[in-house]
Design a protein around this motif. Structure first.
Motif, PDB file in Angstrom:
ATOM      1  N   MET A   4     -22.982 -40.968  48.761  1.00 26.16           N
ATOM      2  CA  MET A   4     -21.855 -40.406  49.507  1.00 26.16           C
ATOM      3  C   MET A   4     -20.984 -41.520  50.034  1.00 26.16           C
ATOM      4  O   MET A   4     -21.446 -42.607  50.325  1.00 26.16           O
ATOM      5  CB  MET A   4     -22.369 -39.573  50.678  1.00 26.16           C
ATOM      6  N   VAL A   5     -19.749 -41.195  50.145  1.00 19.78           N
ATOM      7  CA  VAL A   5     -18.822 -42.153  50.746  1.00 19.78           C
ATOM      8  C   VAL A   5     -18.925 -42.036  52.256  1.00 19.78           C
ATOM      9  O   VAL A   5     -18.920 -40.955  52.812  1.00 19.78           O
ATOM     10  CB  VAL A   5     -17.384 -41.832  50.306  1.00 19.78           C
ATOM     11  N   THR A   6     -19.050 -43.156  52.921  1.00 19.51           N
ATOM     12  CA  THR A   6     -19.030 -43.131  54.380  1.00 19.51           C
ATOM     13  C   THR A   6     -17.858 -43.945  54.851  1.00 19.51           C
ATOM     14  O   THR A   6     -17.320 -44.766  54.117  1.00 19.51           O
ATOM     15  CB  THR A   6     -20.328 -43.722  54.987  1.00 19.51           C
ATOM     16  N   THR A   8     -17.565 -45.938  57.726  1.00 20.56           N
ATOM     17  CA  THR A   8     -17.739 -47.234  58.359  1.00 20.56           C
ATOM     18  C   THR A   8     -18.528 -48.154  57.440  1.00 20.56           C
ATOM     19  O   THR A   8     -18.964 -47.769  56.374  1.00 20.56           O
ATOM     20  CB  THR A   8     -18.493 -47.099  59.692  1.00 20.56           C
ATOM     21  N   LYS A   9     -18.712 -49.313  57.896  1.00 16.75           N
ATOM     22  CA  LYS A   9     -19.413 -50.333  57.133  1.00 16.75           C
ATOM     23  C   LYS A   9     -18.760 -50.536  55.772  1.00 16.75           C
ATOM     24  O   LYS A   9     -19.400 -50.810  54.795  1.00 16.75           O
ATOM     25  CB  LYS A   9     -20.896 -50.003  56.948  1.00 16.75           C
ATOM     26  N   THR A  10     -17.488 -50.354  55.751  1.00 16.87           N
ATOM     27  CA  THR A  10     -16.831 -50.614  54.472  1.00 16.87           C
ATOM     28  C   THR A  10     -16.466 -52.076  54.375  1.00 16.87           C
ATOM     29  O   THR A  10     -16.304 -52.765  55.372  1.00 16.87           O
ATOM     30  CB  THR A  10     -15.530 -49.807  54.347  1.00 16.87           C
ATOM     31  N   THR A  12     -13.552 -54.222  53.084  1.00 19.19           N
ATOM     32  CA  THR A  12     -12.189 -53.979  52.613  1.00 19.19           C
ATOM     33  C   THR A  12     -11.737 -55.083  51.687  1.00 19.19           C
ATOM     34  O   THR A  12     -12.211 -56.209  51.749  1.00 19.19           O
ATOM     35  CB  THR A  12     -11.209 -53.895  53.794  1.00 19.19           C
TER      36      THR A  12
END
Lengths: 224, 283, 609
Positions: A4-6, A8-10, A12
């Motif tokens: 799944m896409v979440t 936060t914790k991306t 960039t």
């Protein structure tokens, strides 16, 4: 294995994609996406195109050469012609024309194009002289009663020299094209990169015709 | 949809395999010495081909049967770019099988093509033309009479240009059918008058082009008496389909008697034998 | 990320002629090639239909034949030479004007520049020339139908392989071998030139004009296939051209490249009369070497683009990356390279050296290895997939099935020993039709259904497409599998009739079965033609990316604007088949999407290499 896409914790993407999970464009040496218009790239394109085209011409002459060699061995009717002496002149002329073309090409650096045009013209005349010398050779052979179908060696001589002459004539047309383009004066006096690229490409072709002639000359008259 | 495709693929595979292995349409019964080895190689090959064909189609069908898109957004495929290990493994195995098969497949070829006919072979000159076969027999003296293209005259029935002045041509015979002894190596010297033809007798498992300008020597040994159809197997013009003849395999003593006959009687007797011998069954 | 640019290289053309006839736009030229192929394949299929009628119901008086070809089919029954001219022209038209135009000149021309992010081919004028030269070649081969020099043929009768001396001797060797044969050679020579011009363009474009980020190993497999095909064409067509020139000289100028001495043809001795000038010393086998040196790479030219399209379409509709992308690239190279070293397997019994036969045989079997590797990788791409069974996908799956069926018999034919009984029997056309005439065509069908929405802005009708697929798929198996066993029995090729031989009589039911299957399969293609032309105007409108695909062509409008990207050339951020990437918002990531942010729920970056 779905994930799944979440939010936060991306990680960039920054700059050229250094922080991204996915590799950024690593380029292939180009600065921007518009190489199509980029003069440097276009120059390169002419050169690449010319080498690629020459590969196919080389392949055709390779096929004819292998036919020549096979035919020489396949029966006992192989009687090589004596070399018409005028072909020595042909060889000298075409070698000279390569030299004059190189002179022309180097003169393209200068602000004026007068020298470039002059040496192009000389090259073109030498090219024409080459073709004339070929015609003289054919006429000499005809006068001796040697024609296309007289014997296998004569067949190949006429065929190979004619095929070469046709391609050389194409080269002459290319020289004429360069000459015509040379007349356009450049607005800022700088030499157009594209013109240099075209000259380079025609030069590659012209020198190839030279080398091809020498190869054919040796094959026809010195290969046993 | 995937299930239907899988079933159709499997059905087509099954039918294809059946059409081969039911042997209703198969190589004709063989009559030459090299045929058993050739047929063994063929059977080995077709088994490998059959296994590879079936496995691939079953695999393909299995994948389309099992891995359908459910349409749900969270249901994704397996994310993989492959496996180097797997690539190496299946490349090596395939290479071993294929190249191994290829190397094995040279043995019969080598036995036939890399040696000359053994001494004592029965020799026949074959000259093909549009659209008939000419077989030249050397007669009792075992020497072929001289031939020359400039002497050819179809209208005078001198199809191969025999030089009548040559003494060794006196006992020669030229017919349109091939007669050879059983169980003795036969050497054919193949020539052509005009275009490329090809000598083809299916039960013999043997074929060779006849090329103008070349004399090609081949040899084989027939091991079953009988009459067999001979066809041209290289497109030679509009009557290519009609360039038919027969190969007659006779016991040695019968052939010797036949060859002892003078020319005209040889032709007549051969004709009689051909008419009276039934065609060997082709399956 | 966008950059605009100030100067258009050339503005979009106006006027019907510049837009649709003498266009330098690679997209228009691509469609022109496809249209040429669509026309040529109709001619080819009609010819094969006539052949099947003749073989299956010999002696039947077809009144339509008598009307159209009174000399070729007197009383409605086909002459042998008429049949053979059909064989020759069918092969020539299909191999050259269908299989060497649509996959490469058609789809390749249209999509190579877009897929690498370029605005056009490297040399647009040369591109236009290459199409029109090819078109002239097509006109000349059509002329050979009507001007064959004999009323009773529709062209020469030497087969598409044109073996000498039959092809070199001229009219004396048979009907149709006069003017028809000359036109045949000239047409093919013209075709060679057109093809070479195209190849030059493809190679230069791919090497020089890839956009930022489009490294070689990020190119779609379609591009790799088109590139390799162009290299093959570049190096093989000149050999055919050379051979063709030699053949023409033998026919018209009295040379003896392929004609030996001492021939006696149709009652005339060589050199004895003006109808048959003196020839000496030529080698018929030399023609075969030259022809097949070209001819073998040619068959890979016919199939490689289809392989590329299949890989591409399989990944797209499996929603999964291509399995073993690198291996696929190497396999394409290996096939291309090895393809130059195996030509002798067409000549095992030609009279050439038996030692070279051994070498050619082993090399031929080794070319099966990269082909097998590709098949494994296609199946691997489907493993764990989420397959969407659209029409393009069905045809791509069909390609895999048919390529295996056709290719696998190469293992038989490639062995010199086994070729002894099999050469020039029906197992050969069975083999090559399955790979070239069917698998390759399925590749083109797949490409058509896949890219049609991009080219015309509308989708093809899915229902019609499915019917087209099912009937064609079952149909082609029905036509060509029986031919294998016909070959085992010993049925020879290029026979206009099988009635002369006892051993062929048992095959007659199969012959009829094949013809019925062929009639059905050919007829159903009408559905395809209808679908293509109707959908151009009435198909459901397609957006930019109806298939949710990843490569650059789906980043632009359908159809693309004149310069492909409306001034905003995309840069490339990832490989071409990033489907099902864990953590991505959708199940696909387009090559040109820079802003895609993804997390992975389990901490690693989602790549498994």
């Amino acid at each position: 294995m779905a994930t799944m896409v979440t939010s936060t914790k991306t990680v960039t993407k920054t700059g050229k994609g250094s922080g991204s999970k996915f590799p950024g464009p690593n380029g292939n040496g180009k600065k921007n996406g518009h190489e199509f218009l980029d003069a440097d790239s276009r120059a390169h394109r002419y050169r690449i195109g010319m080498w690629v085209g020459l590969a196919s011409i080389a392949m055709m002459f390779t096929a004819l050469s292998s036919a020549y060699i096979v035919r020489a061995a396949s029966a006992n009717d192989w009687f090589p012609l004596a070399m018409p002496r005028v072909l020595l002149a042909s060889t000298a002329i075409i070698l000279a024309s390569s030299a004059t073309f190189e002179v022309a090409r180097r003169k393209l650096k200068a602000p004026t194009v007068a020298a470039y045009s002059r040496w192009l013209l000389i090259t073109a005349f030498l090219g024409l002289a080459f073709l004339v010398s070929q015609l003289i050779a054919w006429r000499q052979l005809r006068a001796q009663g040697v024609y296309l179908s007289t014997n296998p060696h004569s067949s190949f001589f006429y065929l190979l020299s004619a095929a070469h002459a046709i391609h050389l004539f194409g080269g002459l047309l290319a020289l004429l094209y360069l000459l015509v383009r040379a007349r356009h004066v450049l607005s800022d006096g700088a030499v157009d990169v594209r013109r240099r690229a075209a000259a380079d490409a025609v030069g590659i072709y012209w020198h190839f015709m030279d080398v091809l002639w020498i190869y054919l000359f040796l094959l026809l008259f010195f290969w046993r | 949809m995937g299930r239907v495709l899988a079933v159709i693929i499997w059905l087509l595979t099954l039918l294809s395999v059946v059409i081969f292995f039911n042997k209703k349409w198969w190589l004709p019964p063989a009559i030459s010495d090299h045929a058993p080895a050739l047929d063994r190689q063929f059977v080995l090959t077709i088994i490998i081909v059959g296994i590879a064909f079936t496995a691939a189609q079953v695999g393909l069908g299995w994948m389309v049967w099992k891995y359908r898109d459910s349409g749900r957004a969270d249901d994704r495929a397996l994310y993989t770019h492959g496996s180097n290990r797997l690539e190496v493994i299946w490349t090596v195995i395939t290479a071993i099988v294929f190249i191994g098969l290829g190397v094995m497949g040279q043995r019969v070829w080598a036995s036939l093509r890399l040696h000359d006919a053994p001494p004592g072979s029965y020799s026949v000159e074959v000259v093909a033309q549009q659209f008939q076969w000419n077989f030249h027999y050397s007669g009792k003296d075992n020497v072929f009479g001289r031939t020359d293209p400039s002497l050819i005259d179809d209208s005078a029935l001198n199809f191969i240009g025999i030089d009548e002045a040559d003494p060794s041509a006196k006992d020669d015979a030229v017919t349109s059918s091939l007669v050879i002894p059983v169980n003795r190596p036969v050497e054919l010297k193949l020539r052509s008058k005009d275009v490329i033809h090809s000598f083809w007798v299916p039960p013999l498992r043997f074929k060779q082009d006849l090329v103008p300008g070349m004399e090609i020597k081949v040899h084989f040994t027939a091991n079953k008496v009988g009459k067999y159809e001979l066809a041209c197997a290289e497109l030679c013009g509009q009557l290519h389909f009609k360039m038919k003849s027969y190969m007659l395999v006779l016991p040695e003593d019968q052939l010797t008697a036949l060859r002892a006959l003078p020319q005209e009687q040889f032709q007549a007797k051969l004709q009689e034998l051909l008419t009276n011998t039934p065609l060997a069954p082709s399956y | 990320m966008s950059e605009t640019h100030e100067v258009h290289r050339h503005p979009a053309p106006t006027g019907f002629i510049r837009k649709y006839i003498f266009s330098v736009d690679h997209k228009v030229i691509g469609i022109q090639y496809i249209m040429l192929a669509l026309a040529a394949v109709v001619v080819g299929m009609l010819m094969s239909l006539l052949m099947r009628l003749n073989l299956s119901w010999p002696g039947t008086k077809w009144s339509i034949l008598e009307t159209l070809f009174p000399a070729g089919a007197p009383g409605g029954v086909m002459n042998p030479e008429f049949y053979l001219s059909l064989v020759t022209m069918h092969g020539t038209i299909m191999v050259f004007f269908v299989l060497t135009t649509a996959p490469q000149g058609g789809f390749g021309n249209y999509f190579l520049p877009i897929q690498i992010g370029a605005e056009d081919m490297a040399f647009p004028v040369l591109n236009m020339l290459s199409f029109w030269v090819t078109f002239v070649g097509f006109i000349v081969i059509l002329a050979a139908i009507f001007l064959s020099g004999s009323d009773s043929t529709v062209g020469p009768i030497g087969g598409w392989t044109g073996y000498a001396p039959l092809s070199a001797l001229g009219a004396i060797a048979g009907p149709g071998q006069g003017m028809g044969m000359n036109l045949w050679i000239i047409s093919i020579a013209i075709f060679c030139v057109g093809s070479l011009l195209g190849a030059l363009n493809f190679i230069t474009t791919l090497l020089n004009m890839r956009t930022r980020g489009m490294s070689l190993m990020r190119m779609p497999l379609t591009c790799w296939a088109w590139f390799t095909t162009a290299v093959l064409a570049l190096l093989s067509f000149p050999v055919l051209l050379g051979g063709g020139i030699l053949l023409l000289l033998d026919r018209t100028a009295g040379t003896s490249f392929f004609i030996p001495g001492g021939l006696y043809v149709s009652g005339v001795l060589s050199g004895s009369n003006p109808n048959f000038p003196l020839h000496t010393g030529g080698s018929p086998i030399l023609w075969q070497h030259l022809f097949w040196f070209f001819g073998h790479p040619e068959v890979y030219i016919a199939i490689l683009p289809g392989m590329g399209a299949t890989s591409h379409i399989l990944a797209t509709f499996a929603r999964k990356p291509v399995f073993g992308y690198r291996a696929m690239v190497f396999a394409i190279f290996a096939i291309g390279l090895l393809g130059f070293f195996v030509w002798g397997h067409h000549m095992f019994i030609s009279g050439m050296s038996p030692y070279s036969a051994i070498a050619f045989s082993v090399l031929t079997l080794s070319i099966g290895v990269p082909s097998a590797v590709k098949t494994f990788n296609w199946i691997g791409t489907l493993w764990g997939a989420r397959i969407r069974f659209s029409t393009p996908m069905l045809f791509a799956l069909g390609f895999v099935s048919l390529f295996v069926a056709g290719g696998i018999t190469g293992l038989i034919l490639g062995q010199s020993s086994l070729d002894l009984p099999m050469h020039d029997t029906y197992i050969v056309p069975a083999h090559f039709h399955l790979v070239m005439g069917v698998a390759s065509i399925f590749g083109m069908f797949a490409a058509t259904y896949f890219w049609f929405p991009k080219m015309f802005g509308r989708l093809m009708n899915e229902r019609l497409g499915q019917i087209h697929f099912w009937i064609t798929f079952v149909g082609v198996y029905s036509i060509f599998v029986p031919m294998h066993v016909m070959g085992l029995v010993g049925m020879p090729r290029r026979f206009s009739s099988f009635t002369e031989y006892e051993f062929l009589k048992e095959l007659h039911p199969l012959v009829v079965f094949v013809s019925i299957a062929a009639i059905i399969t050919i007829t159903i293609q009408l559905l395809f033609y209808f679908n293509v032309f109707w959908s151009m105007f009435k198909g459901k409108k397609a957006g930019d990316n109806p298939w949710e695909a990843t490569t650059l062509e789906w980043n632009t409008t359908s159809p693309p604007p004149h310069d492909n990207f409306a001034g905003v050339i995309p840069s490339v951020y990832r490989g071409p088949y990033e489907f099902a990437v864990p953590g991505a918002p959708k199940d696909f990531l387009m090559q040109a999407d820079s802003g895609a942010e993804v997390t992975s729920g389990n901490g690693h970056n989602g790549h498994k290499h």
